[in-house]
Write a protein that holds these residues in place. Sequence first.
Motif, short mmCIF file in Angstrom:
data_model
loop_
_atom_site.label_atom_id
_atom_site.label_comp_id
_atom_site.label_asym_id
_atom_site.label_seq_id
_atom_site.Cartn_x
_atom_site.Cartn_y
_atom_site.Cartn_z
N GLU A 58 0.93 9.81 3.19
CA GLU A 58 -0.18 10.68 2.39
C GLU A 58 -1.45 10.54 3.19
O GLU A 58 -2.04 9.35 3.65
CB GLU A 58 -0.04 10.43 0.95
N HIS A 91 3.35 -0.32 10.81
CA HIS A 91 2.39 -0.54 10.16
C HIS A 91 1.23 0.38 10.56
O HIS A 91 0.98 0.85 11.63
CB HIS A 91 2.01 -1.86 11.00
N GLY A 92 0.49 0.88 9.57
CA GLY A 92 -0.55 1.64 9.70
C GLY A 92 0.00 3.26 9.54
O GLY A 92 -0.73 4.14 9.65
N ARG A 93 1.30 3.42 9.41
CA ARG A 93 1.71 4.88 9.24
C ARG A 93 1.32 5.22 7.88
O ARG A 93 1.26 5.00 6.80
CB ARG A 93 3.45 5.03 9.36
N ALA A 94 0.74 6.73 7.91
CA ALA A 94 0.32 7.41 6.81
C ALA A 94 1.48 8.34 6.21
O ALA A 94 1.81 9.08 6.83
CB ALA A 94 -0.83 8.29 7.37
N GLN A 150 0.70 -1.15 -0.03
CA GLN A 150 0.18 0.14 -0.08
C GLN A 150 0.72 1.25 0.14
O GLN A 150 0.24 2.27 0.54
CB GLN A 150 -0.96 -0.09 0.92
N ARG A 186 -2.23 4.40 4.11
CA ARG A 186 -1.58 4.09 5.38
C ARG A 186 -0.66 2.69 4.74
O ARG A 186 -1.27 1.81 4.00
CB ARG A 186 -2.47 3.82 6.44
N LEU A 187 0.40 2.54 5.38
CA LEU A 187 1.28 1.34 5.07
C LEU A 187 0.94 0.36 5.63
O LEU A 187 0.35 0.33 6.80
CB LEU A 187 2.86 1.87 5.43
N SER A 188 1.13 -0.80 4.92
CA SER A 188 0.92 -2.10 5.58
C SER A 188 2.21 -2.71 5.88
O SER A 188 2.98 -3.21 4.83
CB SER A 188 -0.01 -3.03 4.81
#
Length: 371
Positions: free
Chosen positions: A120, A115-118, A60, A124-126
């Motif tokens: 943009e 994990h879940g870091r935004a 993602q 959110r990153l997986s």
Amino acid sequence: MMEERSSQVLNPERLKALEKWLQETEVKLTQVNGQRKYGGPPDYWLGAPPGPGCEVFISQIPRDVFEDQLIPLFRAVGPLWEFRLMMNFSGQNRGFAYAKYGSPASAAAAIRSLHGRALEPGARLSVRRSTEKRQLCLGELPICTGREQLLQVLRDFSEGVEGVSLRAGPGEQGVSALVVYASHHAASMAKKVLIEAFQKRFGLAITLKWQSSARPKHDEPPRSPKTPPSSPPKPPRRSLLDSHRPPLLPPRLAQRQLPAFSRAVGAPSPMVHAAPGSPRGASSMLPPVDAAALLQCVCEVYGQGKPLYDLQYRHMGPDGFLCFSYRVYVPGLATPFTGMVQTLPGPNPGAIQEEARRATAQQVLSALYSA
């Protein structure tokens, strides 16, 4: 339609930021096989290569986010041994990457913190543990394939081969092999080249797939697939290890060692050798012997029954030869003979099939009675 086109346009500001970051940090990126790689290891790395459990899979990722944002983010958790961003031909990333750390603890920390870091709004990153598949299963190898021989061939074709184990059973097409690589990356690179390499070098149409990390029990034979009702019955197979009856074949015939990875070309049938004491040149006056007839005669003399041929046309090689795979069933033997032969095109399909059958019989006979 306009949205699809705009998604393929690179953001020039992001590209400039990447180029500036590369110049300022002197980070080296290597483009290879649809991915851009950092490290593996980087110049400053002093420790040993990471073991299992040190890699995380990142998905993602926004398509115009590059290493200038991703590497500092993941390096903040711990030293990176390698970072691989998957790329497409347009210059965008494919939305996923792999980060490998020096220890499983650093990989676990990356999952917890990133994990879940935004990166943009709405993106959110997986981040999760990479499966790191390192095992490939090769199928439909010649039945007489040897482990050491196959190991050498695989090391010629690919890097990072750690080990090979062979397995075969009543339900297998020829022999299958489980190949273990040093890393997921090495196994992925091998998966891209092995099928074509075996086809070009040996004329073999092997199968190739990922193998799960759980090791199969090689002491147990693989289960035979259920035969569909419409499939013709196969010749009965009896074990050569049956101690209730003596072997009916001479040692060379009982071993059935076929030449692996050979290029057997259909050729005119061999001439019969002159008997000892015959006048010189007498052998050249004898008529040629059909190899298929000779093989049938040998099998019947030793009470093994009539050989049954299963020939399958595969392809025409670049040199004009027609390639066939074969399985020859002898009712009195436990397993069939398998391999590949090549013949020249003939005047009609019947003649081509007959020549392929003779070439097959000639190869089997040559293996049975070779020194």
